[in-house]
Write a protein that holds these residues in place. Structure first.
Motif, PDB file in Angstrom:
ATOM      1  N   ALA A  29       0.783  -1.050  -0.042  1.00  0.00           N
ATOM      2  CA  ALA A  29       0.074  -0.005   0.272  1.00  0.00           C
ATOM      3  C   ALA A  29       0.658   1.352   0.295  1.00  0.00           C
ATOM      4  O   ALA A  29       1.573   1.037   0.732  1.00  0.00           O
ATOM      5  N   ALA A  30       0.655   2.258  -0.650  1.00  0.00           N
ATOM      6  CA  ALA A  30       1.179   3.061  -0.875  1.00  0.00           C
ATOM      7  C   ALA A  30       1.226   4.708   0.463  1.00  0.00           C
ATOM      8  O   ALA A  30       0.176   3.791   1.385  1.00  0.00           O
ATOM      9  N   SER A  31       2.052   4.706   1.156  1.00  0.00           N
ATOM     10  CA  SER A  31       1.909   5.329   1.874  1.00  0.00           C
ATOM     11  C   SER A  31       3.256   7.057   1.894  1.00  0.00           C
ATOM     12  O   SER A  31       3.871   7.355   1.959  1.00  0.00           O
ATOM     13  N   VAL A  32       2.323   8.402   2.196  1.00  0.00           N
ATOM     14  CA  VAL A  32       2.822   9.400   2.493  1.00  0.00           C
ATOM     15  C   VAL A  32       4.334   9.637   3.514  1.00  0.00           C
ATOM     16  O   VAL A  32       4.712  10.277   2.926  1.00  0.00           O
ATOM     17  N   VAL A  33       3.740   8.987   4.206  1.00  0.00           N
ATOM     18  CA  VAL A  33       5.282   9.050   4.292  1.00  0.00           C
ATOM     19  C   VAL A  33       6.690   8.469   3.987  1.00  0.00           C
ATOM     20  O   VAL A  33       7.206   8.291   4.413  1.00  0.00           O
ATOM     21  N   ASP A  34       6.452   7.384   3.606  1.00  0.00           N
ATOM     22  CA  ASP A  34       7.424   6.725   2.982  1.00  0.00           C
ATOM     23  C   ASP A  34       7.392   7.377   1.422  1.00  0.00           C
ATOM     24  O   ASP A  34       8.891   7.924   1.412  1.00  0.00           O
ATOM     25  N   VAL A  77       6.966  12.665   8.775  1.00  0.00           N
ATOM     26  CA  VAL A  77       7.491  12.486   8.417  1.00  0.00           C
ATOM     27  C   VAL A  77       9.002  13.309   8.286  1.00  0.00           C
ATOM     28  O   VAL A  77       9.790  12.451   7.840  1.00  0.00           O
ATOM     29  N   GLN A  78       8.404  13.827   9.350  1.00  0.00           N
ATOM     30  CA  GLN A  78      10.000  14.481   9.900  1.00  0.00           C
ATOM     31  C   GLN A  78      10.993  12.967  10.347  1.00  0.00           C
ATOM     32  O   GLN A  78      12.374  13.309  10.592  1.00  0.00           O
ATOM     33  N   LYS A  79      10.633  12.249  11.380  1.00  0.00           N
ATOM     34  CA  LYS A  79      10.607  10.883  12.215  1.00  0.00           C
ATOM     35  C   LYS A  79      11.220   9.604  11.073  1.00  0.00           C
ATOM     36  O   LYS A  79      12.366   9.491  10.865  1.00  0.00           O
ATOM     37  N   GLU A  80      10.824   9.875  10.010  1.00  0.00           N
ATOM     38  CA  GLU A  80      10.558   9.216   8.886  1.00  0.00           C
ATOM     39  C   GLU A  80      12.143   9.736   7.895  1.00  0.00           C
ATOM     40  O   GLU A  80      13.169   8.448   7.454  1.00  0.00           O
ATOM     41  N   ILE A  81      12.199  11.095   8.137  1.00  0.00           N
ATOM     42  CA  ILE A  81      13.849  11.026   7.201  1.00  0.00           C
ATOM     43  C   ILE A  81      14.918  10.991   8.458  1.00  0.00           C
ATOM     44  O   ILE A  81      16.197  10.936   8.051  1.00  0.00           O
ATOM     45  N   GLY A  82      14.642  11.261   9.722  1.00  0.00           N
ATOM     46  CA  GLY A  82      15.548  11.315  11.004  1.00  0.00           C
ATOM     47  C   GLY A  82      16.343  12.626  11.067  1.00  0.00           C
ATOM     48  O   GLY A  82      17.042  12.814  11.496  1.00  0.00           O
TER      49      GLY A  82
END
Length: 295
Positions: A29-34, A77-82
């Protein structure tokens, strides 16, 4: 000093897996965060800067997996990027601040306007814009009534020492009557599938009305700021549709897609600058002139 695009990147869902086991989904499934995270990390890699150097992240996407509205997608998104995950190790107040800014197709240029103020006041040195939309069910191609592609884009912005480079003023325009474009969750018919459904309604003729508003916005902007349209490449939503992932149209990420296409094929001898124009529901339009660094 102007604010320039240091790097830009897009991201689309991974292709389907033809050898998926029986009963398993052929595509995740597509994810905005990913998607937003992938586009953002691509920007950082292109610019050769670390996530810790980003002062502010602005996320402008509208459609999200599972119709999520809280917490703010920008924080995820911030967490995903680090970016600034440890406030003790990196306590600077301007480091790693993030927020959502939702204004449909004009969101990226709204974020540019915010970025101009932040960079001009020295509130941050770098600003990252992410624009990602996905169908709440995770696969836009399965919903024939949903017009947009599962797609993300990102801009990395920072100050330039070149006073002639960067974005000019951002201006906004509205039309006299609604365009008949709206996206909403139909609570009367969603049943038990509310987290994976969305209704997008567009009345006949909406494309023509949006095109008319975009043309008027470009004309008025050029008149106000003395833009020579013969020497300016206009980056608009219609020019970027073919580059989107899947079969849908780009939405909030359209300016990023258009910019990458322009930079890939433009000849500097032919144009002095770009003019971004976005138009969407409301109806509303936004314009901003942009001159790449070194032009």
């Amino acid at each position: 000093m102007g604010m320039v695009i240091t790097a830009a990147e897009t991201a689309v869902p991974a292709p389907a897996v033809p050898t998926a086991p029986p009963g398993a989904p052929a595509q995740a499934a597509a994810s905005v965060v990913d998607l937003a995270g992938r586009a953002a990390r691509g920007c950082l890699a292109r610019a050769r800067v670390s996530a810790s150097s980003i002062g502010v992240l602005v996320n402008v996407g509208v459609y999200r997996e599972h119709n999520t509205f809280e917490p703010a997608m920008a924080a995820l998104v911030q967490k995903e990027i680090g970016i600034n995950l440890d406030y003790i190790a990196d306590p600077e107040p301007a480091a790693g601040f993030s927020f959502d800014l939702m204004n449909g197709a004009c969101g990226v240029l709204n974020a540019v306007q915010v970025g101009q103020a932040l960079l001009a006041t020295g509130s941050t040195e770098r600003l990252l814009i992410t624009a990602a939309d996905v169908h709440p069910g995770g696969d836009a191609d399965r919903d024939t009534g949903y017009p947009y592609a599962d797609l993300a884009g990102a801009f990395l912005l920072e100050r330039s020492a070149d006073p002639d480079a960067g974005f000019g003023p951002v201006r906004h325009y509205t039309a006299d009557r609604p365009t008949g474009v709206e996206g909403y969750l139909d609570t009367g018919t969603m049943g038990t599938q509310g987290r994976t459904t969305i209704t997008v309604r567009r009345e006949p003729g909406h494309r023509a009305r949006l095109s008319e508003l975009a043309a008027r916005a470009v004309t008025e902007y050029a008149g106000e700021f003395g833009v020579d349209l013969d020497r300016t490449l206009v980056i608009g939503p219609s020019a970027t549709t073919a580059g989107a992932g899947g079969g849908g149209e780009p939405h909030t990420a359209a300016p990023v897609l258009g910019y990458l296409g322009a930079m890939d094929g433009v000849r500097r001898d032919d144009y002095d600058q770009f003019l971004f124009v976005s138009v969407g529901a409301g109806p509303s339009a936004a314009c901003a002139v942009y001159r790449p660094e070194g032009w």
